[in-house]
Design an enzyme around this catalytic site. Structure first.
Site, PDB file in Angstrom:
ATOM      1  N   ASN A 100     -21.539 -24.249 -96.504  1.00 55.82           N
ATOM      2  CA  ASN A 100     -20.309 -24.933 -96.260  1.00 55.82           C
ATOM      3  C   ASN A 100     -20.659 -26.294 -95.983  1.00 55.82           C
ATOM      4  O   ASN A 100     -21.516 -26.707 -95.396  1.00 55.82           O
ATOM      5  CB  ASN A 100     -19.802 -24.383 -95.136  1.00 55.82           C
ATOM      6  CG  ASN A 100     -18.192 -25.061 -94.845  1.00 55.82           C
ATOM      7  OD1 ASN A 100     -17.666 -25.801 -95.687  1.00 55.82           O
ATOM      8  ND2 ASN A 100     -17.612 -24.979 -93.784  1.00 55.82           N
ATOM      9  N   GLY A 101     -19.880 -27.284 -96.738  1.00 58.43           N
ATOM     10  CA  GLY A 101     -20.191 -28.678 -96.508  1.00 58.43           C
ATOM     11  C   GLY A 101     -20.491 -29.348 -97.891  1.00 58.43           C
ATOM     12  O   GLY A 101     -19.845 -28.858 -98.929  1.00 58.43           O
ATOM     13  N   GLU A 481       6.246 -34.567 -89.732  1.00 60.46           N
ATOM     14  CA  GLU A 481       5.833 -33.256 -89.616  1.00 60.46           C
ATOM     15  C   GLU A 481       6.480 -32.206 -90.335  1.00 60.46           C
ATOM     16  O   GLU A 481       5.957 -31.254 -91.148  1.00 60.46           O
ATOM     17  CB  GLU A 481       5.517 -32.752 -88.332  1.00 60.46           C
ATOM     18  CG  GLU A 481       5.089 -31.472 -87.980  1.00 60.46           C
ATOM     19  CD  GLU A 481       3.598 -31.124 -88.572  1.00 60.46           C
ATOM     20  OE1 GLU A 481       3.362 -29.977 -88.595  1.00 60.46           O
ATOM     21  OE2 GLU A 481       2.855 -31.962 -89.059  1.00 60.46           O
ATOM     22  N   HIS A 504      15.556 -49.677 -96.671  1.00 60.83           N
ATOM     23  CA  HIS A 504      14.455 -50.504 -97.484  1.00 60.83           C
ATOM     24  C   HIS A 504      13.585 -50.056 -98.456  1.00 60.83           C
ATOM     25  O   HIS A 504      12.510 -50.164 -98.816  1.00 60.83           O
ATOM     26  CB  HIS A 504      13.474 -50.969 -96.184  1.00 60.83           C
ATOM     27  CG  HIS A 504      14.117 -52.065 -95.271  1.00 60.83           C
ATOM     28  ND1 HIS A 504      14.582 -53.292 -95.555  1.00 60.83           N
ATOM     29  CD2 HIS A 504      14.185 -51.508 -94.169  1.00 60.83           C
ATOM     30  CE1 HIS A 504      14.905 -53.762 -94.418  1.00 60.83           C
ATOM     31  NE2 HIS A 504      14.990 -52.527 -93.404  1.00 60.83           N
TER      32      HIS A 504
END
Length: 608
Positions: A100-101, A481, A504
């Site tokens: 992982n990485g 959110e 706007h």
């Protein structure tokens, strides 16, 4: 962002590895694979798709062996195909690696290895690790792993096995989480404690630079110079039920429904009503340090960044300090200014978010005190911060964060109350805010009772292609959110915007096919938001209003109204976000989306 599992002991490894992968699938679900030491070498099975497909394949062709490693993937380098699935092997199929990485210098390493005769089979950066270990000097697998990693630039949580050394797993960490599970006469490896909880509650969290060696009867942890390191054995506080569905169809719905309890858990034992403050024992921020703070910087990503925006309003109001909220991914690459009196708050559900962790380190490098707000005990941010606040929200399995968000707001409210008390917040104001915080769990339960109403609303709008979410003040982050949740799990385009900024630009989008969600509780800008609703109404937009009980009749202005209980305006985001979570969930279900595993996403973002 992938899931790693390893096992060594007296039992058959494959069933344990598969069960661990099932519990880690929220971390990545593009492909999956296992490698087992079978007495004659290393046997590998892998395929594109979900863990269940791998389980079915192994049911047809079982793998025997008492040690092995496994992986479920979120693709970075190379498409999510069977060929690119982990584990990856060396030229002779004698070494297998899960990782992982990101190996940042993978292209250069690949080119150098190919020049010496190595032949690559995949498009991944991880395969270079298997070939580096094959090429590396050393008499043991751990020596060869250490030598190979000396050439690597990037991040890794990895586990490796070799046919030449049966009964051994070597594990290494640099910037990507990995832990050891300590059982009775058996040991486990995982990128997340949920993978080992069915077997042990005792875990050892590895630090950056650690290399661990596991055999059937022992384990030890070393640094890169082969010096043995002592690492504390920690106990996992939650039980197996916390990571089971418990009768719910999806983890997301379960976690939405848990929020009355999880907010209560975040607040439990921390409110001091008479002095009007909070008890935050792990904060390590004494009164004299509070007095020396001149500004606060919040670093976070995604949903945690939205919680930080809410926290800005809370801290500025209660503590009268300027607060800046930064995307961690951008903050870490800007020149850092050494401004005396800066306090940095790093917010991350997992405590492993790579950008947030590096932003926190960048802040510390210029002299800032750093505190963490995290949910996972023993996570990297929790261990590296000067102090912090645990959410105590329990494991969050659904990829789209819900209960962590509301608990983050509750934790920021506790921090704002504490800091405000230390900096002269009037007693009556502190006492009143503490009482309002204590009421939140019951108000959350009442707001969640809106679910039947929200479910019917979802039927009306499930086929729309665009949504606009609008809010002002402390509820503008709730609009962001709400839009994020809808995008994440239903794949509908949604945009969150400050309500006053609609004119706007976004007002050009509004017509009868554009649902507009207004987050409009009773607060100091409520009348202003009503004026923004009129602007939408005049252009034929369909209005969904999330407002507070007792706000009067909006029937002539809005098409749909969802009323949450009233609370202190600073705390209203905890309540106004709940119907938006439910709306996103039910729309996604109606559209046939995989709610808990939305496409292209993973839970713990441990890569850039």
């Amino acid at each position: 962002m992938c899931g790693i599992v390893g096992y060594i002991g007296p039992r058959q490894a494959a069933p344990i590895l598969l069960e661990g992968l099932r519990r880690l699938e929220y971390r990545g679900y593009d492909s999956a694979g296992v490698a087992v030491q079978n007495g004659g070498g290393v046997a590998v099975r892998k395929l594109a798709g979900r863990v269940q497909g791998l389980r079915d394949a192994l049911a047809r062709e079982p793998l025997a062996g008492t040690s092995g490693i496994a992986h479920t993937r979120w693709a970075t380098h190379g498409a999510p195909t069977t060929r690119n699935a982990h584990p990856h092997v060396d030229c002779r199929d004698r070494i297998a690696v899960v990782h992982n990485g990101i190996i940042e210098n993978a292209d250069a390493l690949r080119a150098a290895l190919e020049r010496t005769g190595h032949r690559f089979r995949t498009e991944t950066d991880t395969e270079t690790l298997a070939h580096l270990i094959e090429e590396a000097a050393g008499t043991t697998l751990e020596e060869r792993v250490a030598t190979a990693l000396g050439d690597v630039v990037g991040t890794y949580g990895l586990a490796a096995i070799s046919a030449e050394e049966p009964g051994k797993i070597v594990v290494a960490r640099q910037g990507s989480p990995v832990l050891l599970g300590i059982g009775e006469n058996e040991f486990f490896v995982a990128s997340d404690a949920s993978a080992v909880l069915a077997h042990t509650r005792s875990v050892v969290y590895l630090d950056d630079g650690d290399i661990a060696v596991l055999t059937p009867d022992r384990y030890h942890v070393m640094d890169a110079n082969a010096h043995v390191q002592l690492r504390e054995v920690s106990d996992i506080a939650w039980d197996l039920e916390a990571i089971e569905l418990g009768g719910y169809p999806h983890f997301m719905l379960k976690e939405i429904a848990e929020q009355a309890q999880t907010v209560k858990s975040t607040l439990r034992g921390r409110l001091l009503f008479d002095p009007g403050t909070a008890r935050l024992n792990g904060l390590n921020l004494p009164p004299d340090a509070c007095a020396g703070i001149s500004r606060v910087v919040i670093v976070a990503c995604g949903t945690s960044w939205h919680a930080g925006l809410v926290g800005r309003h809370i801290i500025e109001t209660l503590a009268r300090l300027p607060v800046v909220v930064e995307y961690a991914s951008e903050y870490r690459y800007r020149p850092q200014l050494a401004i005396p009196g800066t306090l940095t708050i790093a917010i991350s559900q997992s405590g492993e978010t790579a950008d947030t962790l590096e932003a926190m380190r960048a802040a510390r490098a210029v002299g800032s005190r750093v505190i963490g707000i995290v949910n996972v005990v023993g996570s990297t941010i929790a261990r590296e911060a000067d102090g912090g606040i645990y959410l105590h929200a329990g494991p969050e399995i659904g990829v789209a964060s819900t209960k962590a968000f509301t608990s983050q707001i509750a934790a920021l409210a506790l921090f704002g109350l504490y800091l405000g008390h230390q900096r002269g917040l009037p007693l009556a104001a502190g006492q009143g805010f503490a009482c309002r915080l204590a009421q939140l769990p019951s108000l959350v339960a009442r707001a969640l009772a809106l679910e039947p109403q929200v479910r019917e609303l979802a039927r009306v709008y499930a086929e729309r292609r665009n949504f606009l979410y609008l809010g002002r003040g402390v509820n503008f982050p709730v609009a962001l959110e709400g839009a994020l949740k809808l995008k994440e799990i239903s794949y509908i385009h949604a945009e969150g915007y400050p309500a006053a900024e609609m004119k706007h630009g976004p007002i050009a989008l509004i017509d009868a096919d554009m649902p507009v969600v207004f987050v409009a509780p009773q607060d100091e800008v409520y009348q202003k938001v009503l004026a923004n609703m009129q602007e939408v109404k005049a252009r034929g937009g369909r209005i969904i209003a999330v407002t507070t009980e007792g706000n009067g009749d909006l029937g002539a202005l809005v098409d749909h109204r969802l009323c949450v209980p009233a609370t202190a305006p600073l705390l209203s985001p905890v309540l106004t976000t709940l119907p938006l979570q439910l709306l996103a969930y039910h729309i996604a279900v109606l559209r046939g989306c995989d709610v808990d595993r939305p496409r292209n996403l993973a839970k713990s973002v441990t890569v850039e």
